[in-house]
Design a protein around this motif. Structure first.
Motif, PDB file in Angstrom:
ATOM      1  N   GLU A 368      -0.542   0.031  -5.902  1.00 20.34           N
ATOM      2  CA  GLU A 368       0.604  -0.462  -6.327  1.00 20.34           C
ATOM      3  C   GLU A 368       1.541   1.107  -6.817  1.00 20.34           C
ATOM      4  O   GLU A 368       2.947   0.985  -6.756  1.00 20.34           O
ATOM      5  N   ASP A 369       0.909   2.018  -7.058  1.00 26.24           N
ATOM      6  CA  ASP A 369       1.517   3.399  -7.559  1.00 26.24           C
ATOM      7  C   ASP A 369       2.196   4.066  -6.108  1.00 26.24           C
ATOM      8  O   ASP A 369       3.144   4.619  -6.014  1.00 26.24           O
ATOM      9  N   GLN A 370       1.369   3.678  -5.217  1.00 25.39           N
ATOM     10  CA  GLN A 370       1.907   4.459  -3.580  1.00 25.39           C
ATOM     11  C   GLN A 370       3.299   3.624  -3.438  1.00 25.39           C
ATOM     12  O   GLN A 370       4.166   4.500  -2.996  1.00 25.39           O
ATOM     13  N   ALA A 371       3.159   2.333  -3.433  1.00 30.22           N
ATOM     14  CA  ALA A 371       4.463   1.746  -3.265  1.00 30.22           C
ATOM     15  C   ALA A 371       5.723   2.207  -3.913  1.00 30.22           C
ATOM     16  O   ALA A 371       6.783   2.662  -3.581  1.00 30.22           O
ATOM     17  N   ILE A 372       5.585   2.385  -5.266  1.00 26.17           N
ATOM     18  CA  ILE A 372       6.547   2.921  -5.986  1.00 26.17           C
ATOM     19  C   ILE A 372       7.023   4.282  -6.023  1.00 26.17           C
ATOM     20  O   ILE A 372       8.099   4.927  -5.911  1.00 26.17           O
ATOM     21  N   ALA A 373       5.971   5.113  -5.408  1.00 27.74           N
ATOM     22  CA  ALA A 373       6.115   6.683  -5.231  1.00 27.74           C
ATOM     23  C   ALA A 373       7.165   6.692  -4.063  1.00 27.74           C
ATOM     24  O   ALA A 373       8.035   7.516  -3.878  1.00 27.74           O
ATOM     25  N   VAL A 374       7.117   5.661  -3.196  1.00 30.57           N
ATOM     26  CA  VAL A 374       7.763   5.704  -1.805  1.00 30.57           C
ATOM     27  C   VAL A 374       9.223   5.179  -2.007  1.00 30.57           C
ATOM     28  O   VAL A 374      10.282   5.924  -1.894  1.00 30.57           O
TER      29      VAL A 374
END
Length: 590
Positions: A368-374
């Motif tokens: 979830e955090d990987q998606a938002i970081a991108v």
């Protein structure tokens, strides 16, 4: 007088009562710890008395093999102590305390004793042996409070077989002397010893079969002692996998329950290579938000929609192409404004759910955090989930789809990233020729089999790209993902300037450190390395064959990749690639 006779009768009755099986196992374990302590004491005395190199080396090997007799229970109940006793000989950074902890234990001692013992290192060696002795005393003390159960013992036996396959016969914890095969014998002997405790007086239909497999495994290891020539494919398919299935059946017949907790490797998996053996949900940081078909469908729709970018021109799919195993085929992706390139190569999204950290520098822990970081990165998508949510709330189709996926929720930032992560988790389903081969459904060519044996042996690939995931998530618990320092060059054949994980931690040991990615579907994901410096697998193998950056002459004092040349022949390089091709999921072959 009657009271005295009654007391004697009671004492005799208690004495005749049989101990619980797990109690018998615990006594055997405690006895093996005592033996291990004695072996290390003899090694220490040999060093103190300046014994010959041959004698010191022999006693080291005996001591380390003796550790393999306690490894199964020690790793299960005391993982921190076990790591101090037999962890990798590389320093570790403590994230909470922001300190670098030096390595200790058998693998550090191994490097001081092999391949040659230099008496100039006597003081350092004795110091390390003192630390090891203290840690063994610590193990002996904490083990006395172990609350063994039959379920735990069978779970530990199962995990020890996995440990032999992934960390044992690959040379992971005997990296210098490569004494992995005799040590695997010791591990199997211990499993046999514990297993006999459970079946000696119980009618178990497959007990003889399991004991025969254990004897077969020990015999095979003892008669095939050449580390580089050892047939790991045969050992896994004909010994380890049948052994795990046999242990599973025995446990079931004895009525011993499976462990209930959710794990990355399911407790119901009978082998490492079962279809669906790994649970993507167990790697999720949000267990209350289970992946559903509705979330996957919504996540896929969002993944392909530029609505999440700041200027509505770029979607996740713009840089993650389905036909390229969700990479883009570029050295590095182009920035949102089209004027330059991003810092790093676009990674595959296939099977990344089976990791504990994300991005090359391991800066986030959940999908979830990987998606938002991108999405928030100004050079990648420059978007805002908060603003995107407002736009999506006005779209009746998305309102309907979000309602299906999240019946009780509104369209908000968390639900967007949870839907995206759900879709990405759905991309983690193995279906390659390698999987079929390990499940006895397909055959390998002679080159493919030889390539696997190189991958898990001489070429040392599997000591970082752990099987079967082929990423850096460490077996058999699969609860952490590792990074490595390789010394990767840039296009100018100089050490690449990207400092990797160091930028996040500021720890010197993390300079040029990058997460170990999966090599599933690797034939589709060129160019390779974090900076896309290599266009072919042949170039990648040549880099490793030379000993990484240090082998190329770079100054990389913290390199974790062994700097010794692998000495792979041209045929062996081709065989290695032949195996890597078997890691391509079948959906890409249609």
């Amino acid at each position: 007088m009657k009271k005295i006779y009654g007391l004697f009768f009671l004492l005799a009755l208690v004495a005749c009562q049989k101990k619980d099986k797990h109690q018998e196992v615990n006594e055997l374990f405690q006895s093996d710890i005592t033996l291990l302590i004695e072996k290390v004491a003899k090694l220490k005395y040999s060093v103190q008395s300046d014994s010959t190199e041959v004698q010191i080396q022999r006693q080291f090997l005996e001591a380390h093999q003796s550790y393999k007799k306690v490894e199964m229970i020690s790793e299960y109940y005391s993982p921190a102590v076990s790591k101090a006793i037999n962890g990798p000989a590389i320093p570790e950074f403590e994230e909470n305390d922001k300190v670098t902890v030096p390595p200790e234990g058998f693998q550090v001692i191994e490097e001081l004793v092999f391949p040659k013992y230099d008496k100039e290192h006597k003081k350092e060696l004795l110091q390390e042996l003192g630390i090891l002795s203290a840690n063994l005393a610590r193990l002996e003390k904490v083990s006395k409070s172990n609350q063994l159960t039959d379920a735990h013992v069978f779970d530990a036996m199962r995990l020890e077989v996995y440990r032999i396959v992934t960390l044992g016969i690959t040379g992971f914890d005997s990296p210098v002397v490569l004494n992995s095969l005799p040590e695997a014998v010791a591990a199997l002997e211990t499993i046999e010893k514990y297993y006999k405790v459970y079946v000696e007086d119980k009618p178990v239909s497959n007990s003889n079969q399991v004991l025969e497999i254990l004897k077969k495994g020990q015999h095979y290891l003892k008669t095939n002692t050449n580390f580089n020539a050892f047939d790991r494919a045969y050992f896994i398919k004909e010994i380890a996998n049948p052994l795990n299935k046999g242990l599973f059946k025995t446990r079931s017949e004895l009525g011993i329950p499976l462990m209930k907790e959710q794990r990355g490797l399911k407790t119901t998996a009978q082998t490492l290579f079962d279809s669906g053996a790994f649970d993507p949900e167990a790697f999720s940081g949000f267990p209350d938000y289970q992946t559903t078909p509705e979330k996957i469908a919504l996540g896929k729709k969002l993944f392909n929609d530029p609505v999440l970018s700041g200027n509505n021109t770029r979607s996740c799919a713009s840089c993650h192409h389905v036909d390229k195993a969700f990479t883009d085929g570029l050295e590095r992706a182009v920035t949102l404004d089209g004027k330059s390139m991003l810092q790093r190569n676009t990674p595959t999204l296939n099977h990344i759910a089976f990791q504990r950290v994300f991005f090359d520098d391991s800066r986030v822990s959940y999908l979830e955090d990987q998606a938002i970081a991108v999405i928030k990165n100004e050079n990648e998508m420059h978007g805002s989930l908060e603003k995107s949510a407002l736009v999506l709330q006005k779209n009746p189709n998305y309102v309907r789809d979000f309602k299906k996926a999240f019946p009780k929720g509104a369209i908000n930032e968390f639900e967007i990233k949870n839907a995206l992560a759900s879709y990405i988790r759905s991309l983690s389903q193995y279906d390659s020729k390698f999987d079929g081969y390990m499940q006895n459904k397909e055959n390998f060519t002679s080159d493919e089999k030889a390539g696997f044996n190189l991958f898990a042996g001489k070429a040392k690939c599997a000591t970082c790209h752990f099987i079967p995931l082929t990423n850096g998530t460490v077996p058999p618990n699969f609860d952490r993902s590792e990074s490595e320092i390789l010394g990767v060059p840039n296009k100018n054949k100089k050490l690449d300037g990207d400092l990797g994980k160091f930028v996040i931690t500021q720890a010197a040991i993390h300079k040029h450190s990058f997460k170990t990615p999966t090599i599933r579907n690797i034939t589709l994901t060129a160019p390779y390395m974090h900076n896309g410096v290599y266009n072919t697998l042949e170039e990648v193998i040549d880099f490793y064959n030379e000993g990484g950056g240090v082998g190329l002459g770079f100054d990389v004092p913290n390199q974790t990749l062994p700097e010794d040349k692998l000495n792979l022949s041209e045929l062996e390089k081709k065989q290695l690639i032949a195996f890597m091709r078997t890691l391509t999921d079948k959906k890409y072959l249609k």
